[in-house]
Design a protein around this motif. Structure first.
Motif: not given
Length: 238
Positions: A173-194
């Motif tokens: 899960h943390e790696a998926l969030r890091r991909y988003c952060e590095a690309a400037g993709v906002a992830v809302d609270a409680g939303c887990e990228p899949a």
């Protein structure tokens, strides 16, 4: 020609990142006129767009009368769509059997909410098999392309892709969030990228209702190469 290969790669990249477009069919009710519909799609194992449409929809009736269609997809990354890339597929719409577990499963991985449509109306899958493609990569960069120059089969079997997706979505899960952060993709609270799809050139994450494309540093062809690419990308995002 090197230029043609580069143009084909650009066109394929746009097809991989768009996930929706405008489907034009031949109107059965008003003969001679095109009928446009907004249409989500995903790519099947051969890189061909797959759509899921209701039997009562106008575009479905049009396809049943004349399966020759076009699909245009746009690069919406900057404001002026006329200066952005766009790709038009001239294609034949071909029914997909519901026994085709790979195409059906891949579509529902990208668009899980679509599963409920079948309980509301009768829906069916269609492949949009390209005959010719028109790519515009900006002012003066206009090219007709054959399907062979744009489409690339996915190197991973159904079971291989599903195993990689399950592993990433269960254990990283943390790696998926890091991909988003590095690309400037906002992830809302409680939303887990899949992670919903992997191919030779990149992968897709579903973030809420959005599908986001991430490109590998270089093409991959084995699960080991996918793992190495994902690890490298996660480190860059730290």
């Amino acid at each position: 020609m090197v230029e043609s290969d580069e143009i084909g790669t650009e066109a394929r990249a746009l097809l991989n990142q768009a996930y929706d477009g405008v489907l034009s069919t031949h109107s059965a009710d008003v003969p001679g006129y095109p009928f446009g519909s907004v249409m989500p799609y995903c790519l099947d194992r051969e890189g061909v767009p797959v759509i899921y449409i209701a039997n009562i929809a106008q575009h479905t009736r049009n396809i049943q009368a004349n399966p020759k269609v076009s699909l245009i997809v746009l690069d919406r990354s900057v404001g002026d769509v006329q200066t952005n890339g766009r790709l038009t597929l001239l294609a034949d719409a071909q029914p997909v059997s519901e026994d085709d577990e790979d195409a059906v499963g891949r579509y529902f991985s990208f668009f899980p909410d679509a599963r409920r449509f079948h309980r509301t109306h009768s829906f069916a899958f269609y492949r949009l098999v390209p005959v010719r493609l028109r790519y515009i990569g900006g002012f003066g960069r206009i090219h007709w392309l054959s399907p062979e120059r744009v489409l690339r089969p996915n190197p991973f079997r159904t079971e291989e892709e599903r195993a990689m997706l399950e592993h990433m979505n269960t254990d990283h899960h943390e790696a998926l969030r890091r991909y988003c952060e590095a690309a400037g993709v906002a992830v809302d609270a409680g939303c887990e990228p899949a992670m919903v799809g992997i191919d030779r050139e990149g992968f897709q994450l579903r973030v809420g209702s959005r599908i986001i494309r991430f490109v590998f540093p270089s093409p991959v062809s084995t699960p080991a190469e996918v793992r190495a690419a994902l690890v490298a990308m996660a480190r860059l995002g730290q």
